[in-house]
Design a protein around this motif. Structure first.
Motif, PDB file in Angstrom:
ATOM      1  N   PRO A   1       0.812  -1.226   0.000  1.00  7.07           N
ATOM      2  CA  PRO A   1       0.000   0.000   0.000  1.00  7.07           C
ATOM      3  C   PRO A   1       0.846   1.277   0.000  1.00  7.07           C
ATOM      4  O   PRO A   1       0.449   2.280  -0.579  1.00  7.07           O
ATOM      5  CB  PRO A   1      -0.829  -0.105   1.275  1.00  7.07           C
ATOM      6  N   GLU A   2       2.019   1.231   0.620  1.00  6.32           N
ATOM      7  CA  GLU A   2       2.876   2.419   0.632  1.00  6.32           C
ATOM      8  C   GLU A   2       3.375   2.757  -0.768  1.00  6.32           C
ATOM      9  O   GLU A   2       3.476   3.929  -1.131  1.00  6.32           O
ATOM     10  CB  GLU A   2       4.048   2.217   1.580  1.00  6.32           C
ATOM     11  N   ALA A   3       3.677   1.743  -1.568  1.00  2.74           N
ATOM     12  CA  ALA A   3       4.104   1.983  -2.954  1.00  2.74           C
ATOM     13  C   ALA A   3       2.950   2.551  -3.774  1.00  2.74           C
ATOM     14  O   ALA A   3       3.160   3.434  -4.611  1.00  2.74           O
ATOM     15  CB  ALA A   3       4.623   0.694  -3.577  1.00  2.74           C
ATOM     16  N   THR A   4       1.744   2.071  -3.530  1.00  2.00           N
ATOM     17  CA  THR A   4       0.571   2.605  -4.219  1.00  2.00           C
ATOM     18  C   THR A   4       0.348   4.068  -3.833  1.00  2.00           C
ATOM     19  O   THR A   4       0.094   4.905  -4.698  1.00  2.00           O
ATOM     20  CB  THR A   4      -0.679   1.768  -3.887  1.00  2.00           C
ATOM     21  N   ALA A   5       0.465   4.375  -2.549  1.00  2.00           N
ATOM     22  CA  ALA A   5       0.313   5.760  -2.089  1.00  2.00           C
ATOM     23  C   ALA A   5       1.411   6.643  -2.677  1.00  2.00           C
ATOM     24  O   ALA A   5       1.147   7.780  -3.088  1.00  2.00           O
ATOM     25  CB  ALA A   5       0.352   5.812  -0.569  1.00  2.00           C
ATOM     26  N   ARG A   6       2.617   6.139  -2.742  1.00  2.00           N
ATOM     27  CA  ARG A   6       3.729   6.904  -3.322  1.00  2.00           C
ATOM     28  C   ARG A   6       3.470   7.193  -4.806  1.00  2.00           C
ATOM     29  O   ARG A   6       3.702   8.281  -5.283  1.00  2.00           O
ATOM     30  CB  ARG A   6       5.040   6.141  -3.123  1.00  2.00           C
ATOM     31  N   ARG A   7       2.944   6.194  -5.516  1.00  3.12           N
ATOM     32  CA  ARG A   7       2.632   6.389  -6.940  1.00  3.12           C
ATOM     33  C   ARG A   7       1.526   7.433  -7.119  1.00  3.12           C
ATOM     34  O   ARG A   7       1.611   8.279  -8.010  1.00  3.12           O
ATOM     35  CB  ARG A   7       2.229   5.067  -7.571  1.00  3.12           C
ATOM     36  N   ILE A   8       0.509   7.393  -6.290  1.00  6.31           N
ATOM     37  CA  ILE A   8      -0.557   8.395  -6.352  1.00  6.31           C
ATOM     38  C   ILE A   8       0.030   9.785  -6.103  1.00  6.31           C
ATOM     39  O   ILE A   8      -0.283  10.738  -6.808  1.00  6.31           O
ATOM     40  CB  ILE A   8      -1.679   8.071  -5.344  1.00  6.31           C
ATOM     41  N   ARG A   9       0.889   9.888  -5.106  1.00  5.17           N
ATOM     42  CA  ARG A   9       1.493  11.183  -4.775  1.00  5.17           C
ATOM     43  C   ARG A   9       2.362  11.689  -5.924  1.00  5.17           C
ATOM     44  O   ARG A   9       2.297  12.856  -6.313  1.00  5.17           O
ATOM     45  CB  ARG A   9       2.316  11.075  -3.502  1.00  5.17           C
ATOM     46  N   ASP A  10       3.179  10.796  -6.501  1.00  4.76           N
ATOM     47  CA  ASP A  10       4.105  11.207  -7.560  1.00  4.76           C
ATOM     48  C   ASP A  10       3.407  11.509  -8.880  1.00  4.76           C
ATOM     49  O   ASP A  10       3.804  12.420  -9.590  1.00  4.76           O
ATOM     50  CB  ASP A  10       5.171  10.121  -7.790  1.00  4.76           C
ATOM     51  N   VAL A  11       2.388  10.739  -9.209  1.00  5.21           N
ATOM     52  CA  VAL A  11       1.762  10.869 -10.529  1.00  5.21           C
ATOM     53  C   VAL A  11       0.583  11.832 -10.515  1.00  5.21           C
ATOM     54  O   VAL A  11       0.484  12.705 -11.379  1.00  5.21           O
ATOM     55  CB  VAL A  11       1.318   9.481 -11.057  1.00  5.21           C
ATOM     56  N   VAL A  12      -0.295  11.713  -9.555  1.00  6.12           N
ATOM     57  CA  VAL A  12      -1.540  12.490  -9.582  1.00  6.12           C
ATOM     58  C   VAL A  12      -1.445  13.759  -8.737  1.00  6.12           C
ATOM     59  O   VAL A  12      -1.705  14.860  -9.231  1.00  6.12           O
ATOM     60  CB  VAL A  12      -2.736  11.625  -9.117  1.00  6.12           C
ATOM     61  N   GLU A  13      -1.068  13.613  -7.478  1.00  6.55           N
ATOM     62  CA  GLU A  13      -1.096  14.762  -6.570  1.00  6.55           C
ATOM     63  C   GLU A  13      -0.154  15.876  -7.027  1.00  6.55           C
ATOM     64  O   GLU A  13      -0.526  17.053  -6.998  1.00  6.55           O
ATOM     65  CB  GLU A  13      -0.735  14.331  -5.150  1.00  6.55           C
ATOM     66  N   THR A  14       1.048  15.535  -7.463  1.00 15.75           N
ATOM     67  CA  THR A  14       1.979  16.586  -7.899  1.00 15.75           C
ATOM     68  C   THR A  14       1.457  17.338  -9.115  1.00 15.75           C
ATOM     69  O   THR A  14       1.656  18.544  -9.240  1.00 15.75           O
ATOM     70  CB  THR A  14       3.369  16.006  -8.212  1.00 15.75           C
ATOM     71  N   ARG A  15       0.760  16.628 -10.018  1.00 18.48           N
ATOM     72  CA  ARG A  15       0.195  17.289 -11.192  1.00 18.48           C
ATOM     73  C   ARG A  15      -0.965  18.203 -10.820  1.00 18.48           C
ATOM     74  O   ARG A  15      -1.145  19.271 -11.398  1.00 18.48           O
ATOM     75  CB  ARG A  15      -0.294  16.275 -12.220  1.00 18.48           C
ATOM     76  N   ILE A  16      -1.766  17.794  -9.842  1.00 23.05           N
ATOM     77  CA  ILE A  16      -2.862  18.643  -9.372  1.00 23.05           C
ATOM     78  C   ILE A  16      -2.299  19.908  -8.715  1.00 23.05           C
ATOM     79  O   ILE A  16      -2.763  21.016  -8.979  1.00 23.05           O
ATOM     80  CB  ILE A  16      -3.791  17.871  -8.402  1.00 23.05           C
ATOM     81  N   LEU A  17      -1.289  19.740  -7.886  1.00 19.27           N
ATOM     82  CA  LEU A  17      -0.693  20.892  -7.207  1.00 19.27           C
ATOM     83  C   LEU A  17      -0.030  21.847  -8.197  1.00 19.27           C
ATOM     84  O   LEU A  17       0.031  23.054  -7.944  1.00 19.27           O
ATOM     85  CB  LEU A  17       0.334  20.424  -6.168  1.00 19.27           C
ATOM     86  N   ALA A  18       0.443  21.327  -9.322  1.00 17.43           N
ATOM     87  CA  ALA A  18       1.103  22.180 -10.301  1.00 17.43           C
ATOM     88  C   ALA A  18       0.141  23.200 -10.910  1.00 17.43           C
ATOM     89  O   ALA A  18       0.559  24.306 -11.252  1.00 17.43           O
ATOM     90  CB  ALA A  18       1.714  21.319 -11.407  1.00 17.43           C
TER      91      ALA A  18
END
Length: 158
Positions: free
Chosen positions: A138-155
């Motif tokens: 689950p930590e790898a899944t959360a990391r992928r969400i953070r790296d792929v989706v969340e960073t793009r939303i914050l941009a």
């Protein structure tokens, strides 16, 4: 905000100067207006309009790519894997420091990609509870969400 208003004004002028106004003319007007604002961005007050618009389109492209890839992965799981070999998990995802709009966009982006779903947003708006149909880490899944989706939303939201 000034740049956005100028973009809309250029789009409307482009739209009404044509012989046959239609939706595609308005879209072309928005693109032309954006191009003009980008070219003359030094003459406008300092702002991040052009960067945010570009970041939004990057997010849209990345989200669509993730949507297609996750659909294919989910179809592969459904068609080839027995149910007892799956590792479903419910885990928490920290959204501390995000605004409510960013949490909303993130939770919907997660839920729209097959294989993951936002189950709950905690009352304090600091944690999401997520479900994944097949995750060993689950930590790898959360990391992928953070790296792929969340960073793009914050941009494009900041």
């Amino acid at each position: 905000m000034i740049a956005f208003i100028l973009n809309v004004l250029v789009a409307l002028i482009w739209f009404f100067l044509g012989n046959e106004p239609d939706g595609s003319r308005l879209l072309v007007g928005m693109v032309v207006g954006y191009g003009m604002i980008y070219l003359f961005r030094g003459a406008l007050p300092p702002q991040s309009y052009t960067r945010r618009v570009a970041a939004f389109f990057v997010f849209a492209f990345v989200f669509l790519r993730e949507l297609v890839v996750s659909n294919l992965q989910l179809a592969w799981i459904v068609l080839t894997r027995p149910v007892d070999s799956l590792s479903p998990a419910i885990f928490t995802y920290s959204v501390e420091g995000l605004s409510r709009l960013e949490i909303l966009l993130l939770s919907h982006a997660i839920s729209l990609t097959p294989g993951t779903a936002t189950v709950d947003v905690e009352d304090d708006f600091r944690t999401l509870r997520l479900h994944s149909i097949d995750t060993k880490d689950p930590e790898a899944t959360a990391r992928r969400i953070r790296d792929v989706v969340e960073t793009r939303i914050l941009a494009f939201t900041r």
